[in-house]
Design an enzyme around this catalytic site. Structure first.
Site, mmCIF file in Angstrom:
data_model
loop_
_atom_site.group_PDB
_atom_site.id
_atom_site.type_symbol
_atom_site.label_atom_id
_atom_site.label_comp_id
_atom_site.label_asym_id
_atom_site.label_seq_id
_atom_site.Cartn_x
_atom_site.Cartn_y
_atom_site.Cartn_z
ATOM 1 C CB SER A 42 1.828 -8.094 3.252
ATOM 2 O OG SER A 42 2.215 -9.157 2.407
ATOM 3 C CE1 TYR A 91 6.659 -5.531 1.866
ATOM 4 C CE2 TYR A 91 5.724 -7.736 2.022
ATOM 5 C CZ TYR A 91 5.593 -6.402 1.689
ATOM 6 O OH TYR A 91 4.398 -5.937 1.178
HETATM 7 P P1 NAP Z 1 5.403 0.741 -4.797
HETATM 8 O O1 NAP Z 1 4.717 0.890 -6.111
HETATM 9 O O2 NAP Z 1 6.802 0.286 -4.762
HETATM 10 O O3 NAP Z 1 5.232 2.127 -3.992
HETATM 11 C C1 NAP Z 1 5.822 2.269 -2.736
HETATM 12 C C2 NAP Z 1 5.757 3.712 -2.306
HETATM 13 O O4 NAP Z 1 6.533 3.863 -1.080
HETATM 14 C C3 NAP Z 1 6.367 4.662 -3.335
HETATM 15 O O5 NAP Z 1 5.701 5.888 -3.293
HETATM 16 C C4 NAP Z 1 7.797 4.793 -2.821
HETATM 17 O O6 NAP Z 1 8.494 5.946 -3.258
HETATM 18 C C5 NAP Z 1 7.529 4.863 -1.311
HETATM 19 N N1 NAP Z 1 8.757 4.602 -0.577
HETATM 20 C C6 NAP Z 1 9.555 3.516 -0.626
HETATM 21 N N2 NAP Z 1 10.635 3.690 0.138
HETATM 22 C C7 NAP Z 1 10.538 4.927 0.692
HETATM 23 C C8 NAP Z 1 11.360 5.697 1.547
HETATM 24 N N3 NAP Z 1 12.533 5.241 1.978
HETATM 25 N N4 NAP Z 1 10.949 6.939 1.918
HETATM 26 C C9 NAP Z 1 9.785 7.420 1.459
HETATM 27 N N5 NAP Z 1 8.962 6.756 0.638
HETATM 28 C C10 NAP Z 1 9.337 5.522 0.244
HETATM 29 O O7 NAP Z 1 4.622 -0.303 -3.858
HETATM 30 P P2 NAP Z 1 3.062 -0.714 -3.753
HETATM 31 O O8 NAP Z 1 2.922 -2.065 -4.300
HETATM 32 O O9 NAP Z 1 2.195 0.389 -4.220
HETATM 33 O O10 NAP Z 1 2.971 -0.879 -2.164
HETATM 34 C C11 NAP Z 1 2.214 -0.027 -1.324
HETATM 35 C C12 NAP Z 1 2.018 -0.748 0.009
HETATM 36 O O11 NAP Z 1 1.237 -1.938 -0.204
HETATM 37 C C13 NAP Z 1 3.315 -1.191 0.669
HETATM 38 O O12 NAP Z 1 3.235 -0.994 2.062
HETATM 39 C C14 NAP Z 1 3.385 -2.676 0.351
HETATM 40 O O13 NAP Z 1 4.130 -3.376 1.315
HETATM 41 C C15 NAP Z 1 1.918 -3.057 0.376
HETATM 42 N N6 NAP Z 1 1.564 -4.259 -0.368
HETATM 43 C C16 NAP Z 1 1.629 -4.291 -1.726
HETATM 44 C C17 NAP Z 1 1.258 -5.454 -2.401
HETATM 45 C C18 NAP Z 1 1.307 -5.547 -3.912
HETATM 46 O O14 NAP Z 1 1.009 -6.632 -4.460
HETATM 47 N N7 NAP Z 1 1.625 -4.487 -4.626
HETATM 48 C C19 NAP Z 1 0.788 -6.573 -1.690
HETATM 49 C C20 NAP Z 1 0.723 -6.503 -0.306
HETATM 50 C C21 NAP Z 1 1.098 -5.336 0.355
HETATM 51 P P3 NAP Z 1 9.285 5.963 -4.699
HETATM 52 O O15 NAP Z 1 8.231 6.314 -5.714
HETATM 53 O O16 NAP Z 1 10.294 7.036 -4.499
HETATM 54 O O17 NAP Z 1 9.876 4.589 -4.890
#
Ligand code: NAP
Length: 247
Positions: A153, A166
């Site tokens: 990130s 985070y």
């Molecule tokens: P998201 O839509 O919230 O998806 C997160 C995923 O992780 C979901 O499948 C969620 O499951 C799963 N998860 C969360 N807690 C968990 C647990 N305790 N056990 C098992 N699975 C779990 O987030 P996203 O934005 O796609 O993020 C994906 C990655 O990209 C993350 O590592 C995040 O830090 C990184 N990131 C995202 C952004 C952004 O702008 N979106 C920017 C920088 C980095 P559920 O469906 O059950 O919730």
């Protein structure tokens, strides 16, 4: 990399584990890996959501995926070991891991961050990356060419107020990626990080509730970076942290 177009057979006959495949970026990238031929192992904590992704992949005519539910917050080291044993017993091989699952809490000062939230975020964003990798390395060693992708990130490279555990977890993921890549240099396994950048998902909406989400890139629009780093076209790249939305 910005204009990369993956061949339709990029991951043919490969088995790829995607963590956090039930939603957001992980769901879209799991679909993309399946589209280019991979047997995808869909990890998440919500079986119903994983089954919906499974159905989408099957309905699209892509290789039949597998589902591996495990809540990363409270999983024991034995459960991570058994995850790897299940992959070996059911699928017989593993060629890549996308460590994508992530957790964020309400933003706020470290002064007011509880120990419970701190530990949960470290467990999901950092410790699980180590535990899954550690359990799966023997399988990856047997692949002709394997790729591990971690998820970073912007706040994992430059600290910013109120991003607390985070941000700290993402700094550590960058470190994990560099250390492991250096250890595996010259082997059949590559390790790189992706910083997706601001992307239209549930997590982004938690961090920026007032933002216009339609101004953000969708996971589909950044998928080519995940395809490139997972397949053999990026065979010489190791130990890098790649921006999926370069400035
Ligand atoms: P998201 O839509 O919230 O998806 C997160 C995923 O992780 C979901 O499948 C969620 O499951 C799963 N998860 C969360 N807690 C968990 C647990 N305790 N056990 C098992 N699975 C779990 O987030 P996203 O934005 O796609 O993020 C994906 C990655 O990209 C993350 O590592 C995040 O830090 C990184 N990131 C995202 C952004 C952004 O702008 N979106 C920017 C920088 C980095 P559920 O469906 O059950 O919730």
């Amino acid at each position: 990399m910005e204009n990369y177009q993956a061949p339709d057979d990029l991951l043919k006959e490969r088995v790829i584990l995607v963590t956090g495949a039930s939603d957001g970026i992980g769901k879209v990238i799991a679909m993309e890996y399946a589209r280019v031929g991979a047997t995808v192992i869909l990890h998440g904590r919500d079986t119903a959501k994983l089954e919906a992704v499974y159905d989408e992949i099957v309905e699209a005519g892509y290789p039949q995926p597998a589902i591996l539910p495990l809540n990363l917050v409270n999983a024991s080291p034995e459960q991570f070991k058994s995850l790897a044993d299940t992959i070996r017993n059911e699928l017989g091989r593993l060629d890549g891991i996308l460590h994508n699952a992530g957790m964020i809490s309400e933003l706020g000062p470290i002064e007011y961050t509880s120990a419970e939230i701190w530990h949960q975020i470290m467990q999901v964003n950092l410790n699980s990356v180590y535990l899954i990798t550690h359990a799966c390395l023997p399988l990856l060693r047997e692949s002709p060419s394997a790729s591990i992708i971690t998820t970073s990130s912007g706040v994992g490279r430059k600290g910013r107020a109120f991003w607390g555990p985070y941000a700290v977890s993402k700094f550590a993921v960058e470190g994990f990626t560099q250390v492991l890549a250096d250890e595996l240099e010259g082997s059949n396994i590559r390790v790189n990080a992706i910083n997706p950048g601001a992307t239209r998902t549930k997590m982004r909406a938690v961090a920026y509730p007032a933002e216009d989400k339609y101004q953000l890139k969708t996971p589909e629009q950044i998928a080519r970076y995940y395809l490139y780093l997972m397949g053999d076209d990026s065979g010489t790249i190791n130990g890098q942290s790649i921006d999926a939305q370069p400035k």
